[in-house]
Every structure is written in C-alpha cells, then in structure tokens.
Design a protein around this motif. Structure first.
Motif, PDB file in Angstrom:
ATOM      1  N   ARG A   1      27.774   9.350  37.594  1.00  0.00           N
ATOM      2  CA  ARG A   1      28.466   9.150  36.330  1.00  0.00           C
ATOM      3  C   ARG A   1      29.734   8.480  36.165  1.00  0.00           C
ATOM      4  O   ARG A   1      30.396   7.829  36.987  1.00  0.00           O
ATOM      5  CB  ARG A   1      28.185  10.430  35.699  1.00  0.00           C
ATOM      6  N   VAL A   2      29.081   7.240  34.793  1.00  0.00           N
ATOM      7  CA  VAL A   2      30.260   6.596  34.674  1.00  0.00           C
ATOM      8  C   VAL A   2      30.500   6.489  32.685  1.00  0.00           C
ATOM      9  O   VAL A   2      29.111   6.681  32.671  1.00  0.00           O
ATOM     10  CB  VAL A   2      30.278   4.427  34.801  1.00  0.00           C
TER      11      VAL A   2
ATOM     12  N   LEU B   1      31.642  -1.713  36.778  1.00  0.00           N
ATOM     13  CA  LEU B   1      31.194  -1.453  38.263  1.00  0.00           C
ATOM     14  C   LEU B   1      30.623   0.123  38.981  1.00  0.00           C
ATOM     15  O   LEU B   1      31.774   0.610  38.014  1.00  0.00           O
ATOM     16  CB  LEU B   1      31.963  -2.453  39.458  1.00  0.00           C
ATOM     17  N   CYS B   2      30.184   0.472  39.849  1.00  0.00           N
ATOM     18  CA  CYS B   2      30.009   1.373  40.155  1.00  0.00           C
ATOM     19  C   CYS B   2      31.359   2.207  40.730  1.00  0.00           C
ATOM     20  O   CYS B   2      31.056   1.083  41.228  1.00  0.00           O
ATOM     21  CB  CYS B   2      28.768   2.343  40.136  1.00  0.00           C
TER      22      CYS B   2
ATOM     23  N   PRO C   1      21.651   1.807  34.657  1.00  0.00           N
ATOM     24  CA  PRO C   1      21.272   2.783  34.229  1.00  0.00           C
ATOM     25  C   PRO C   1      20.531   3.976  33.304  1.00  0.00           C
ATOM     26  O   PRO C   1      20.431   3.733  32.616  1.00  0.00           O
ATOM     27  CB  PRO C   1      22.996   3.513  34.226  1.00  0.00           C
ATOM     28  N   GLN C   2      20.273   5.408  33.997  1.00  0.00           N
ATOM     29  CA  GLN C   2      19.847   6.416  32.497  1.00  0.00           C
ATOM     30  C   GLN C   2      21.201   7.164  32.130  1.00  0.00           C
ATOM     31  O   GLN C   2      22.441   7.939  32.365  1.00  0.00           O
ATOM     32  CB  GLN C   2      19.198   7.204  33.919  1.00  0.00           C
ATOM     33  N   LYS C   3      21.046   7.089  30.376  1.00  0.00           N
ATOM     34  CA  LYS C   3      21.822   7.260  29.531  1.00  0.00           C
ATOM     35  C   LYS C   3      21.550   9.034  29.440  1.00  0.00           C
ATOM     36  O   LYS C   3      20.530   9.852  28.931  1.00  0.00           O
ATOM     37  CB  LYS C   3      21.821   6.451  27.956  1.00  0.00           C
TER      38      LYS C   3
ATOM     39  N   ILE D   1      24.452   7.593  34.008  1.00  0.00           N
ATOM     40  CA  ILE D   1      23.872   7.503  35.693  1.00  0.00           C
ATOM     41  C   ILE D   1      23.430   6.586  36.511  1.00  0.00           C
ATOM     42  O   ILE D   1      22.575   5.463  36.678  1.00  0.00           O
ATOM     43  CB  ILE D   1      23.051   8.772  36.155  1.00  0.00           C
ATOM     44  N   CYS D   2      23.810   6.711  37.686  1.00  0.00           N
ATOM     45  CA  CYS D   2      24.064   4.961  37.974  1.00  0.00           C
ATOM     46  C   CYS D   2      22.678   5.417  39.405  1.00  0.00           C
ATOM     47  O   CYS D   2      22.429   6.176  40.252  1.00  0.00           O
ATOM     48  CB  CYS D   2      25.130   4.868  39.051  1.00  0.00           C
TER      49      CYS D   2
END
Length: 384
Positions: A278-279, A285-286, A262-264, A271-272
């Motif tokens: 968003r996590v 796990l998404c 994911p991108q931070k 971001i998945c």
C-alpha cells in the motif's frame, strides 16, 4: 522604525513604495517590453517553437533545497505579507509546485531545508502536491524562522539519498533556492560537484543575494541553470522556467519503463499491482518492489508534450515599414470570425490584432483563449 505597525514593518526605506517598473521586461534583443498578456503569449509561443522536435524529460525526480540560513532574513525581497528573502522564496515555491506537477504529471518532488549547517528532509520524494504545500505553509505559519549557515555538501548528500533510488530512465534534479554568500562544509565542495556531475544529477540554482562562484560552478558543471533574480516577481519567473521539462542535451538512447496502475482503496490508499504493497499517493515508486506507480490520467496529461497544439497565424499581421495600410487592416479585420473558444467577436481593429487563426482548422481564436490553449488546454477547440 514604524510605530504601531505590524512586526514585519521594518524601516521606512525598506517598504512602502510601488514597484511600477516590474511590469517591464527585456526581450531577446535587450529592448524593454510590457509584461502584458500579449507579451506573455509571444514568449510562450517562442518557447513552444524552440521545444518542437526536441527530446524532453517528462519523468522528473526533483529535490527542492531551500536555504533558511540567517542570510535569508534580509528584507530586500519583501513583498506583501512576506517580510524577507525566506518569505519571498516560500511564496515563489508555492507557485512553483502546482506548475511543476501540471507540466510534469509523472514527476515527483521532495523538499529539503538547509539550516544550521544541516540538511533536513521535510518532504520525501513523492507526487503529493498537497503535502508539499502544507510543508511550505508550515514554514510561513512559524514566521519564516532562519538561522545558522548553509551547507551545499549536506544539501546534496540529503538529496542524493533520495535520488539514488530512482532508475536511470528518470531525470534527477536538485533545485537550490539560496540566499547565502558562502557554504560551510566539512568536505571539499569541489569534489562533491564532480561527484554529482559524474552521477548525472542536474543542479540548478536560484540565488537571491548575488552571483556566487561556487554555486555557479555547481550549475555549470552539472548542466543546470543559474539565476540571480532582480525582484520577487523575477524569482517566480525563474522558478516557472525551471518547472518546465528540461530538454535532453545528451544523445542517450531511450529505454522502456515498466509502470503499474495501482488499485485505489476506500481509505484513499493505493495497492501496488505487483507486490500488493500500500502507498499513500501516486505517482511514486513502490517501497518494496520499486515499480513506478502511475494512473492513466497522469499518462494522458503528458500527451501534449508529444503532440503540441497547432501553430497559429495573426489575423492582422504586423506590417513592416513606417507607414501602416489602414485599409488593408480594415479589410483583414472584417474577415475575422468569432472566437471558436468563447464565441467573442472583436469590435475594433485594435482588438482584432489580438486574434489569431489556427493553421489546421482555420478557426479564429481570441487572445485569452489562445493563451489558455498554450499554457493549459494544449489543444485547439476547433481541432478537437
């Protein structure tokens, strides 16, 4: 009762003595050995030798089930500022959490509290070490409140609700830290044990009171481990053993696992890459597409499980027989070079006995650096 002391002082015979015998441990033959750094290094090397060539689980989803029933108020395991079994358990779990994520970077942990015949999910499955430590600190701040009875069935049900969402590639585990001598359940605990065994969920138990048949059967039937620690230090040792990746006992075939990087974002969220959800933290796990989200650093930290550090040989091997050849030891001592890690050179034969030689690069390592490599670095500095 103590007068003028703190509120956890209790009776005179419940504390106020030094546990000097806790420095002694038993080896594989039953002999007493000192809990010194040399003994710990020897134990670590035996463990690494046993794990060499074995298939181990590095993707672990584990639920910590902590018993806070009234049986955990017993002060028999009090230590330092921790007044009872509950305090001892929280203290040991606070040490367990960092060790778990250090040995299993791709793993996830959850925390469930067993109290008043219920099981409350305090921290759901995730890779946030800070969140788990905060939950354990909150229990300490509230004074280790205990009450009611413990329910094994409800604890398993709450844990399964989180573990069922995990893929078959992961090793699903429940670690119970309990002090209760019974379990109050609305359904048969034996049927529940068979259910978790058939679903492949491994259950391990650390019993702080005594050996309890139903808890032992749970561990044995699910291929877990069952421990009855002798003292607070032993509680930490048993949990440390459970923090390491378990060895694969079955012969199931390996599978490819799809993972996303994911991108931070600026607000410390991720971001998945598949569904753009968003996590809060990784690994996880998404919530939408169930994709395993990790970072490159997590994968890199699993490298040492695939390629363990090189073997070493003592610079001054232990001599067999009653008589020791001092001249031979002296000649071996003179050949020892400074440590390749810290550049320290031994000044006596006794210090030289703590030195080892890497079998790959033939550089010398002192005892401290050798232990640091086995437990943390996982790579010889001379081989890099």
């Amino acid at each position: 009762m103590d007068e003028g002391g703190d509120k956890h002082s209790g009776y005179r015979w419940e504390g106020g003595y030094e546990r000097t015998w806790e420095a002694l441990r038993e080896d594989d033959t039953g002999a007493l050995i000192s809990g010194s750094s040399a003994a710990k290094r020897l134990f670590a090397k035996k463990r690494l030798a046993q794990e060499a060539g074995q298939r181990i689980h590095i993707v672990r989803h584990c639920v910590l089930a902590l018993d806070l029933s009234r049986s955990m108020a017993d002060p028999d395991l009090r230590i330092d500022r921790y007044p009872n079994r509950a305090g001892c358990a929280v203290r040991s779990l606070k040490e367990f959490v960092p060790k778990f994520f250090a040995s299993c970077p791709l793993g996830q942990l959850a925390l469930v509290i067993l109290q008043n015949k219920r099981a409350n999910i305090v921290v759901p499955l995730g890779g946030s070490e800070a969140r788990l430590l905060k939950a354990l600190n909150d229990i300490e701040v509230k004074g280790f409140k205990t009450g009611g009875q413990c329910s094994m069935v409800n604890g398993i049900a709450a844990s399964k609700s989180m573990l069922n969402a995990v893929g078959e590639h992961s090793n699903r585990e429940i670690i119970f830290v309990v002090g209760s001598l019974n379990t109050i359940d609305v359904t048969s605990p034996f049927a529940t044990i068979e259910t978790v065994a058939n679903e492949g969920i491994r259950c391990s138990v650390v019993s702080l009171s005594a050996e309890v048949n139903i808890w032992k059967k749970l561990a044995e039937r699910t291929d877990g481990k069952y421990f009855v620690p002798l003292d607070p230090i032993d509680v930490s040792d048993k949990l440390e053993e459970l923090s390491r990746p378990p060895v694969e006992s079955s012969s199931r075939q390996g599978v490819l696992v799809k993972m996303g990087f994911p991108q931070k974002e600026a607000d410390a969220r991720y971001i998945c890459p598949q569904c753009r959800t968003r996590v809060k933290a990784i690994p996880t796990l998404c919530d939408v597409c169930k994709l395993s989200l990790v970072s490159a650093a997590h994968l890199a930290r699993c490298y040492h499980h695939l390629f363990p550090p090189s073997s070493v040989t003592p610079s001054i091997p232990e001599q067999s027989g009653e008589e020791i050849d001092l001249e031979l030891e002296r000649s071996q001592f003179e050949k020892i070079r400074p440590c390749v890690g810290c550049n320290y050179a031994p000044i006596s034969v006794e210090e030289g006995r703590q030195f080892v030689v890497c079998d790959k690069c033939l550089n010398s390592l002192c005892g401290e650096c050798d232990g640091f490599i086995d437990e943390h670095l996982h790579s010889c500095p001379g081989c890099i």
